[in-house]
Design a protein around this motif. Sequence first.
Motif, PDB file in Angstrom:
ATOM      1  N   GLY A  83       9.004 -58.017 -56.156  1.00 16.65           N
ATOM      2  CA  GLY A  83       8.617 -58.349 -54.829  1.00 16.65           C
ATOM      3  C   GLY A  83       8.063 -59.650 -54.706  1.00 16.65           C
TER       4      GLY A  83
ATOM      5  N   GLN B  83      11.161 -62.225 -54.932  1.00 15.93           N
ATOM      6  CA  GLN B  83      11.852 -61.951 -53.364  1.00 15.93           C
ATOM      7  C   GLN B  83      11.146 -62.590 -52.487  1.00 15.93           C
ATOM      8  OE1 GLN B  83      12.871 -57.909 -53.853  1.00 15.93           O
ATOM      9  NE2 GLN B  83      14.940 -58.411 -54.938  1.00 15.93           N
TER      10      GLN B  83
ATOM     11  N   VAL C 111       8.636 -60.936 -50.962  1.00 16.21           N
ATOM     12  CA  VAL C 111       8.484 -59.727 -49.995  1.00 16.21           C
ATOM     13  C   VAL C 111       7.233 -59.033 -50.590  1.00 16.21           C
ATOM     14  CG1 VAL C 111       9.521 -57.573 -49.278  1.00 16.21           C
ATOM     15  CG2 VAL C 111      11.045 -59.179 -50.023  1.00 16.21           C
ATOM     16  N   THR C 112       6.107 -58.979 -49.817  1.00 19.48           N
ATOM     17  CA  THR C 112       4.860 -58.803 -50.282  1.00 19.48           C
ATOM     18  C   THR C 112       4.203 -57.325 -49.636  1.00 19.48           C
ATOM     19  OG1 THR C 112       3.675 -59.910 -48.603  1.00 19.48           O
ATOM     20  CG2 THR C 112       4.337 -60.974 -51.025  1.00 19.48           C
ATOM     21  N   THR C 113       4.949 -56.773 -49.065  1.00 21.37           N
ATOM     22  CA  THR C 113       4.565 -55.535 -47.974  1.00 21.37           C
ATOM     23  C   THR C 113       4.118 -54.307 -49.035  1.00 21.37           C
ATOM     24  OG1 THR C 113       6.943 -54.913 -48.094  1.00 21.37           O
ATOM     25  CG2 THR C 113       6.115 -56.000 -45.977  1.00 21.37           C
ATOM     26  N   SER C 114       4.727 -54.197 -50.407  1.00 18.93           N
ATOM     27  CA  SER C 114       4.386 -53.048 -51.143  1.00 18.93           C
ATOM     28  C   SER C 114       3.550 -53.476 -52.243  1.00 18.93           C
ATOM     29  CB  SER C 114       5.500 -52.646 -51.455  1.00 18.93           C
ATOM     30  OG  SER C 114       6.344 -53.362 -52.432  1.00 18.93           O
TER      31      SER C 114
ATOM     32  N   ARG D 199       5.487 -68.518 -53.434  1.00 19.97           N
ATOM     33  CA  ARG D 199       5.442 -67.049 -53.239  1.00 19.97           C
ATOM     34  C   ARG D 199       4.700 -66.358 -54.153  1.00 19.97           C
ATOM     35  NH1 ARG D 199      12.260 -66.402 -53.744  1.00 19.97           N
ATOM     36  NH2 ARG D 199      12.681 -66.900 -51.720  1.00 19.97           N
TER      37      ARG D 199
ATOM     38  N   SER E 238       2.140 -63.306 -53.331  1.00 17.72           N
ATOM     39  CA  SER E 238       1.522 -62.054 -53.774  1.00 17.72           C
ATOM     40  C   SER E 238       0.079 -61.967 -54.234  1.00 17.72           C
ATOM     41  CB  SER E 238       2.790 -62.164 -55.002  1.00 17.72           C
ATOM     42  OG  SER E 238       2.657 -60.828 -55.778  1.00 17.72           O
TER      43      SER E 238
ATOM     44  N   TYR F 251      15.451 -52.641 -56.305  1.00 18.81           N
ATOM     45  CA  TYR F 251      14.911 -53.664 -55.804  1.00 18.81           C
ATOM     46  C   TYR F 251      15.676 -54.698 -55.779  1.00 18.81           C
ATOM     47  CZ  TYR F 251      11.040 -50.750 -57.004  1.00 18.81           C
ATOM     48  OH  TYR F 251      10.006 -49.671 -57.157  1.00 18.81           O
TER      49      TYR F 251
END
Length: 229
Positions: free
Chosen positions: A39, A42, A44-47, A80, A84, A205
Amino acid sequence: MNNIEADFQEVISSWVKDVDTHCAVHLKNDRFLIPLIAGTVQGVTTSIKEQTKKTLAAGIKPEVIVEVIYQLAPGTGILRVQKSLIEVQKAFDEENIELKKITIDEDPEFGAKVQAKIYGTEIKNLLHDLPDQSGNFIPEALTEHFFNDFYGREALSVKDRERYGLLGLIALNVDFQIKAHARGSLKAGNSESELIWSVIQLLPYVGFPFVVNSAQVIHKSAVELGETK
């Protein structure tokens, strides 16, 4: 969660569960860190927040979580990582977690010595003919601001740093570095099996192509080093 998201989760749920069930047989609980690596790399921090809570619940120390994410900065860039860490901090706040101070090796050249032992002068040799001293600055900066700045921080062993770093590079899909760090991870004491199962944990992922290619690179490196298991 809207209908499309719910439907997608239903489609992939057996895949994610199957991967985790098989990886649990071969890896320790630190496998919960692997989705955090994916995450973060990439962006992508939603999870990230919920995965951080799962990782804490698995018995992983908060200092380890933070250190794994910190170490991704030289590979993926600081922006990034900062994104995170915002989500990690939210999880820590909700769980009333306070970080302990990280001890640092007294030798300021600890990381440089690790680099020399595992990688030699590979990057310096590769970039030696770049103009205006740039070929000197890049490897010097790598030594100082990756190996020296991070490897002496004692929350993680060199073995673990090499494994987590390799997973970050696989999520980035950088071919040259994956090959180099596959060898480096093996030389640092990781087994071929541990590395490949760690890559398999990345499967949902990063997808099959990255995993198939990386598993082959790791296996080839293990064969060349005589460390197949």
